[in-house]
Write an enzyme that holds these catalytic residues in place. Structure first.
Site, PDB file in Angstrom:
ATOM      1  N   LYS A  10       3.136  15.982 -31.065  1.00  0.00           N
ATOM      2  CA  LYS A  10       3.414  15.902 -32.395  1.00  0.00           C
ATOM      3  C   LYS A  10       2.222  16.072 -33.575  1.00  0.00           C
ATOM      4  CE  LYS A  10       2.690  11.704 -34.269  1.00  0.00           C
ATOM      5  NZ  LYS A  10       1.443  11.606 -35.096  1.00  0.00           N
ATOM      6  N   ASP A  12       6.912   5.447 -32.706  1.00  0.00           N
ATOM      7  CA  ASP A  12       7.135   6.856 -32.659  1.00  0.00           C
ATOM      8  C   ASP A  12       8.002   7.401 -31.597  1.00  0.00           C
ATOM      9  OD1 ASP A  12       5.478   7.166 -34.870  1.00  0.00           O
ATOM     10  OD2 ASP A  12       3.742   7.520 -33.510  1.00  0.00           O
TER      11      ASP A  12
HETATM   12  P1  ATP Z   1       0.057   7.987 -31.938  1.00  0.00           P
HETATM   13  O1  ATP Z   1      -0.083   9.140 -32.517  1.00  0.00           O
HETATM   14  O2  ATP Z   1       1.388   7.571 -31.633  1.00  0.00           O
HETATM   15  O3  ATP Z   1      -0.859   6.933 -32.449  1.00  0.00           O
HETATM   16  P2  ATP Z   1      -2.110   8.550 -30.066  1.00  0.00           P
HETATM   17  O4  ATP Z   1      -1.760  10.096 -29.789  1.00  0.00           O
HETATM   18  O5  ATP Z   1      -2.948   8.257 -31.205  1.00  0.00           O
HETATM   19  O6  ATP Z   1      -0.522   8.165 -30.629  1.00  0.00           O
HETATM   20  P3  ATP Z   1      -1.864   7.775 -27.306  1.00  0.00           P
HETATM   21  O7  ATP Z   1      -2.460   9.000 -26.642  1.00  0.00           O
HETATM   22  O8  ATP Z   1      -0.418   7.530 -27.355  1.00  0.00           O
HETATM   23  O9  ATP Z   1      -2.312   7.648 -28.783  1.00  0.00           O
HETATM   24  O10 ATP Z   1      -2.651   6.728 -26.564  1.00  0.00           O
HETATM   25  C1  ATP Z   1      -2.864   5.529 -27.268  1.00  0.00           C
HETATM   26  C2  ATP Z   1      -3.156   4.457 -26.114  1.00  0.00           C
HETATM   27  O11 ATP Z   1      -1.944   4.570 -25.138  1.00  0.00           O
HETATM   28  C3  ATP Z   1      -4.318   4.689 -25.337  1.00  0.00           C
HETATM   29  O12 ATP Z   1      -5.401   4.063 -25.358  1.00  0.00           O
HETATM   30  C4  ATP Z   1      -3.843   4.898 -23.784  1.00  0.00           C
HETATM   31  O13 ATP Z   1      -4.645   4.065 -23.024  1.00  0.00           O
HETATM   32  C5  ATP Z   1      -2.325   4.130 -23.962  1.00  0.00           C
HETATM   33  N1  ATP Z   1      -1.405   4.964 -23.032  1.00  0.00           N
HETATM   34  C6  ATP Z   1      -0.196   4.163 -22.302  1.00  0.00           C
HETATM   35  N2  ATP Z   1       0.270   5.168 -21.740  1.00  0.00           N
HETATM   36  C7  ATP Z   1      -0.160   6.418 -21.937  1.00  0.00           C
HETATM   37  C8  ATP Z   1       0.050   7.680 -21.749  1.00  0.00           C
HETATM   38  N3  ATP Z   1       1.130   7.757 -20.635  1.00  0.00           N
HETATM   39  N4  ATP Z   1      -0.427   8.763 -22.058  1.00  0.00           N
HETATM   40  C9  ATP Z   1      -1.263   8.703 -23.138  1.00  0.00           C
HETATM   41  N5  ATP Z   1      -1.938   7.214 -23.426  1.00  0.00           N
HETATM   42  C10 ATP Z   1      -1.187   6.180 -23.041  1.00  0.00           C
END
Ligand code: ATP
Length: 286
Positions: A11, A137
């Site tokens: 997203k 989220d």
């Molecule tokens: P948001 O936009 O909700 O803040 P994000 O894109 O910034 O999310 P994610 O990619 O969800 O962040 O990753 C955040 C943390 O979650 C990472 O440090 C990662 O180690 C952990 N994590 C746990 N499970 C997963 C997964 N299946 N995919 C990605 N990251 C994961």
């Protein structure tokens, strides 16, 4: 049926405002959430033995409870007293810790899939309530599409999809801690909030031009002060034909909106031949 494959979409935020702080320290938000065609590929298989086994293509991602896929399987099994185990394979394409809800999307895709794999017939609302236990989220990622998110992100109102456009994603090779961004955010009378209502009105009216003119993300200045390359990428997108460019979530991902396919393709080539090549993707709204 004992195995299912599913796409887990990223997203972006077509607008992000922070409206306050709750007593428990959580921030309240007003965000426009939008799925894009960048996805991770997930595969799930029922196992007769009770163990959860998770594999991913990224060696640095945890494969235990710290992974949201594992955590979602565990939550689903415990909530519905399922004795079977699950094998899950996650092929990540969505950059990690990038502001694109990759992990939350994976958790959502896991709950949607297990509902089918174990014939639970749960409604979308029931899955969203379960998903909220894994992250603010996750309910949106279950609902998908275009939505206004309020509260801590869990109060959702579906809205019409924005007009068709090409979306260029550029994620620089840095990680941003969402917690650090919120710690550096100062909310007072001087804070200039993005006009989310104008963006909503433009989307509902089907005007890409007005939508682009009103885009705003309150966290952008904080993240730019920590990582100035975010501002540089925004400028490079605008110099390369973007109608608008904005940071997604708490960053560092930047997206550009293009109303012209050939301009988008040229901009994609520009970033693909530069230092951010690995984090460059050309997408659509979905
Ligand atoms: P948001 O936009 O909700 O803040 P994000 O894109 O910034 O999310 P994610 O990619 O969800 O962040 O990753 C955040 C943390 O979650 C990472 O440090 C990662 O180690 C952990 N994590 C746990 N499970 C997963 C997964 N299946 N995919 C990605 N990251 C994961």
């Amino acid at each position: 049926m004992n195995h299912i494959s599913i796409k887990s979409y990223a997203k972006i935020n077509l607008g992000l405002d922070v409206t306050g702080v709750l007593d428990n320290g959580y921030h309240t938000v007003k965000m426009i959430m939008q799925n894009i065609s960048l996805y991770d590929s997930l595969y799930f298989e029922k196992r007769s033995s009770p163990k959860i086994i998770l594999q991913t293509n990224l060696s640095y991602l945890p494969t235990n409870e710290k992974n949201l896929v594992y955590a979602a399987i565990k939550l689903f099994r415990e909530t519905y007293h399922i004795s079977n185990g699950v094998y899950a394979n996650v092929v990540k394409k969505i950059p990690v810790a990038a502001g694109m809800a990759g992990g939350s999307g994976n958790a959502a895709a896991t709950l949607i899939t297990l509902n089918k794999l174990f014939d639970k017939n749960l409604s979308t609302e029931e899955l969203m309530a379960l998903g909220l236990k894994l992250g603010a989220d996750v309910p949106y990622c279950i609902l998908g599409g275009t939505a206004l998110a309020e509260g801590i992100g869990e109060k959702l109102t579906p809205i019409p999809a924005p007009p068709k456009a090409k979306i260029l994603i550029v994620k620089p090779g840095i990680s941003i801690s969402t917690q650090m961004v919120y710690q550096n955010l100062i909310l007072d009378e001087q804070t200039v909030h993005p006009d989310i209502d104008s963006t909503l009105a433009a989307i509902k009216a089907g005007s890409l031009k007005d939508m682009c003119a009103s885009l705003g993300n309150l966290l952008e200045d904080v993240s730019i002060s920590l990582h100035p390359c975010i501002a540089e990428i925004k400028q490079q997108m605008l110099d390369n034909g973007a109608v608008a460019s904005l940071m997604s979530g708490s960053g560092p991902t930047v997206f550009g909106i293009y109303d012209d396919e050939s301009a988008a393709a040229k901009a994609y080539d520009y970033f693909k031949s530069g230092e951010y090549a690995a984090g460059t993707f050309l997408c659509d709204f979905i």
